[in-house]
Design a protein around this motif. Structure first.
Motif, short mmCIF file in Angstrom:
data_model
loop_
_atom_site.label_atom_id
_atom_site.label_comp_id
_atom_site.label_asym_id
_atom_site.label_seq_id
_atom_site.Cartn_x
_atom_site.Cartn_y
_atom_site.Cartn_z
N LEU A 1 3.65 8.42 10.45
CA LEU A 1 2.26 8.00 10.66
C LEU A 1 1.99 7.69 12.13
CD1 LEU A 1 1.65 5.67 7.61
CD2 LEU A 1 0.43 7.79 8.10
N GLU B 1 0.83 4.21 -2.59
CA GLU B 1 0.28 5.46 -2.07
C GLU B 1 1.30 6.60 -2.07
OE1 GLU B 1 -2.40 8.16 -0.66
OE2 GLU B 1 -2.87 6.11 -1.24
N PHE B 2 2.51 6.32 -1.62
CA PHE B 2 3.50 7.38 -1.46
C PHE B 2 4.47 7.47 -2.64
CE2 PHE B 2 2.30 6.30 2.96
CZ PHE B 2 1.68 7.50 3.27
N ILE C 1 2.83 13.69 4.62
CA ILE C 1 3.92 12.75 4.37
C ILE C 1 4.38 12.84 2.93
CG2 ILE C 1 4.51 10.29 4.26
CD1 ILE C 1 2.68 9.93 6.73
N LYS C 2 3.46 12.95 2.00
CA LYS C 2 3.84 13.09 0.59
C LYS C 2 4.67 14.34 0.38
CE LYS C 2 -0.10 10.52 -1.21
NZ LYS C 2 -1.35 10.57 -1.97
N ILE D 1 8.35 6.77 7.06
CA ILE D 1 6.89 6.82 6.89
C ILE D 1 6.21 6.26 8.13
CG2 ILE D 1 4.94 5.86 5.60
CD1 ILE D 1 6.74 5.98 3.08
N TYR E 1 0.83 -1.20 0.00
CA TYR E 1 0.00 0.00 0.00
C TYR E 1 0.87 1.25 0.00
CZ TYR E 1 -3.18 3.63 1.55
OH TYR E 1 -3.88 4.81 1.64
N TRP E 2 1.87 1.30 0.88
CA TRP E 2 2.74 2.47 0.95
C TRP E 2 3.50 2.67 -0.36
CZ3 TRP E 2 5.38 2.17 6.44
CH2 TRP E 2 4.40 2.41 7.42
N ASP F 1 -0.74 13.28 8.46
CA ASP F 1 -1.66 12.68 7.49
C ASP F 1 -0.90 12.38 6.19
OD1 ASP F 1 -1.50 15.03 5.93
OD2 ASP F 1 -3.36 15.84 6.74
N LYS F 2 -1.57 11.66 5.29
CA LYS F 2 -0.91 11.21 4.05
C LYS F 2 -0.40 12.37 3.21
CE LYS F 2 -4.29 8.56 2.72
NZ LYS F 2 -5.10 7.63 1.91
N ASN F 3 -1.15 13.45 3.14
CA ASN F 3 -0.73 14.58 2.32
C ASN F 3 0.54 15.22 2.87
OD1 ASN F 3 -2.80 14.31 0.45
ND2 ASN F 3 -4.20 15.53 1.70
#
Length: 83
Positions: free
Chosen positions: A65, A34-35, A75-76, A61, A30-31, A71-73
């Motif tokens: 987390l 996703e990333f 981290i990106k 990551i 997933y990571w 949040d994901k944004n």
């Protein structure tokens, strides 16, 4: 909580990374999607291998987390700037 020590190897097998990071393989998959910050090497048998840099990103990551609660944004954004 101290960060795990990454073995001095060129690549690590998927199972080694899962044990080192204490993550399920589905989370790694997933990571990865996703990333889009690491890409494991896949051999002809379909086995995945991760570079030391990949493992550093995975551990970062996980920290972001878990401990930092980003949040994901966020981290990106960090991955684009830091790695």
């Amino acid at each position: 909580m101290s960060e795990p020590t990454i073995p001095e190897k060129l690549t690590l097998k998927r199972k080694e990374v899962m044990q080192l990071a204490k993550l399920d393989g589905r989370v790694l998959d997933y990571w990865e999607k996703e990333f889009n910050a690491f890409t494991p090497i896949t051999n002809q048998s379909g086995d995945k291998f991760y570079t030391r840099h990949d493992v550093e990103i995975i551990l970062k990551i996980k920290q972001w987390l878990g401990r930092d609660k980003y949040d994901k944004n966020k981290i990106k954004e960090l991955l684009m700037n830091d790695f």
